[in-house]
Design an enzyme around this catalytic site. Structure first.
Site, PDB file in Angstrom:
ATOM      1  N   GLY A 135       2.049   2.616   5.518  1.00 24.18           N
ATOM      2  CA  GLY A 135       3.205   1.811   5.868  1.00 24.18           C
ATOM      3  C   GLY A 135       3.846   2.278   7.161  1.00 24.18           C
ATOM      4  CB  CYS A 149       3.373   0.114  -6.639  1.00 21.96           C
ATOM      5  SG  CYS A 149       3.579  -1.668  -6.868  1.00 21.96           S
ATOM      6  CD  GLU A 151       7.122  -5.657  -1.584  1.00 23.39           C
ATOM      7  OE1 GLU A 151       7.362  -4.874  -2.529  1.00 23.39           O
ATOM      8  OE2 GLU A 151       7.964  -6.438  -1.123  1.00 23.39           O
ATOM      9  N   GLY A 194       0.813  -1.207   0.000  1.00 21.39           N
ATOM     10  CA  GLY A 194       0.000   0.000   0.000  1.00 21.39           C
ATOM     11  C   GLY A 194       0.845   1.253   0.000  1.00 21.39           C
ATOM     12  CB  SER A 195      -0.110   4.705   0.734  1.00 15.77           C
ATOM     13  OG  SER A 195      -0.618   4.688   2.051  1.00 15.77           O
TER      14      SER A 195
END
Length: 474
Positions: free
Chosen positions: A191, A246, A208, A186-187
């Protein structure tokens, strides 16, 4: 489903020992493959509802990749699980060493909304292959896919794998518990929340995240490479999920002299392939749509638009858009775009791209379209990123033998293939030594002879081993 009960049941399942066996891991991996094969139509429907994905795109980017990943794990599982022999220095003679991969325990996986099936299954394959119990939290922003996972995983898998649906408050409840591993996609903003929560229990984390993935364009002077370059650049920007990935290309770097040609070719490609909404995906939700449209509210950024720029708030569609030299300090050039807006940044010479990238945060991927071996070498040696792909884009995600993951602000921890297995395993060191030889030089009382003897053992292996075999004592 009550979070506390789910965590308790997952812990009990792992502590029963059932997940450790080769047979359990293999059976659960085969069950994952069965879901993909038997529920293909349901998966296509969920991805269409959540993201407007065409079923061919859904198969290319999620189902097909996942079937390949599961097959790869099934083929290699026994080898991955086998103890790995290691060299042991002669100072330990006679001894042997090995590394045994043991499961971490109960792991928590947060998946993302842009590839809601793929980014749930891909880490799940590694976690199961490594012998863990798993709690999966799908993104609430892809509700149809989340419902599919919650409905079907329990039907095919045993009680060691759980699915917990819900909004962010459910995620917060999950983070209150102790885990043996947390895997998050995610973002960067979320994170940081994950890491803060994990620190309370010293839980290892894989993040990630995203990053502004640049593409260096150095092929426009070669007529035979131009068409392929444009196809691959456009496909990696406006293809999968309309840039909501991403690893999508975030912006292009090109020499000034080639910028007009590049823009014209991209315009033609959009008109031919990506202008029809049927061939692209909508923006996933209103907040993200608003975020993207806000990029263009900056008058200097809006002035840089050379193609597109229109959007429909009702249908959440944003037209594929090209911007030429938006201000480098603008929000669109500071934040990951994650959408169909493509800035083109011009440079005096393409070699300047190296310095351009070095002063910016490390991206998840650097793409470079070039046949110049010297430039390739400089990109490898002088820049830092999660990975580098030359003359294509996004394809590296499909290579099971290469690790996938970021560095710096683009995340940390690698997965895919054996790297996924390792990500969810603890490599336990095992040293086995016999009672055959026991040297008194290891123990006090100390004297100069013992010091020299130990020097020989560490520095001159062959002399040291002869002395050991002779069993000399002093």
């Amino acid at each position: 489903m009550e979070v506390k009960r789910v965590v308790k049941e997952a812990r009990e399942a792992f502590e029963s020992g059932v997940t450790r066996s080769y047979s359990w891991r293999r059976s659960q991996l085969r069950a994952l493959k069965a879901i993909l094969l038997e529920k293909e139509a349901d998966i296509f429907n969920a991805l269409k509802l959540d993201l407007g994905k065409h079923r061919i795109e859904a198969y290319r980017d999620e189902l097909g990749l996942l079937i390949k990943s599961v097959d790869y794990a099934l083929k290699n599982l026994k080898k991955w699980m086998a103890p790995k022999k290691v060299d042991v220095p002669l100072v330990c003679f006679p001894a042997t060493g090995e590394i045994v991969a043991e499961p971490l325990g109960v792991v928590l996986i947060f998946s993302s909304w842009n590839f809601p099936i793929g980014l749930s299954f891909e880490p799940l394959v590694g976690a199961i292959a490594a012998g863990n119990a798993v709690v999966l939290k799908p993104s609430e922003l892809a509700p149809a896919s989340s419902a599919f996972l919650a409905t079907n995983l329990p039907k095919y898998l045993d009680n060691s794998v759980k699915v917990v649906e819900g909004a962010s408050h459910i995620g917060e409840q999950l983070l209150e518990h102790k885990w043996d591993k947390i895997f998050f996609t995610g973002s960067s903003r979320v994170g940081r929340i994950i890491m803060t929560a994990a620190a309370k229990h010293l839980t290892p984390v894989t993040l990630e995240l995203g990053g502004k993935c640049p593409a260096i364009i150095d092929t426009l002077s070669r007529a035979r490479d131009i068409e392929v370059t444009i196809n691959r650049v456009a496909g990696a920007k406006w293809g999968p999920c309309s840039g909501q990935a991403c690893i999508a290309i975030d912006y292009l770097l090109v020499e000034e002299q080639f910028a007009p040609l590049l823009v014209d070719l991209l315009k033609a490609k959009i008109k031919k392939t990506y202008k029809d909404p049927e061939n692209s995906a909508r923006i996933v939700h209103k907040q993200h749509f608003q975020r993207l449209s806000n990029f263009l509210n900056d008058s200097a950024v809006a002035a840089s638009v050379v193609y597109g720029g229109s959007f429909n708030a009702e249908s959440l569609l944003i037209e594929p858009t090209i911007l030429l030299n938006p201000p480098l300090d603008s929000e669109i050039m500071r934040e990951e775009i994650f959408g169909p807006l493509l800035p083109v940044i011009t440079l005096k010479k393409i070699e300047d791209s190296i310095e351009f990238l070095k002063v910016r945060p490390k991206p998840l991927v650097i793409y470079a379209f070039t046949v110049d071996e010297k430039l390739k070498r400089r990109v490898i040696e002088e820049t830092s990123s999660g990975s580098i792909t030359f003359n294509d884009a996004m394809l590296q995600f499909a290579v099971d033998s290469l690790p996938f993951g970021g560095t710096g602000e683009s995340g940390f921890g690698k997965y895919h293939g054996k790297f996924s297995f390792d990500q969810f395993s603890h490599g336990k060191a095992i040293l086995r030594r016999s009672f055959l030889i026991e040297l008194s030089c290891r123990y006090p009382p100390w004297n100069e002879w013992k010091l020299q003897f130990i020097r020989y053992i560490y520095r001159f292996y062959y002399i040291g081993i002869i002395l050991m075999l002779l069993g000399l004592k002093r």
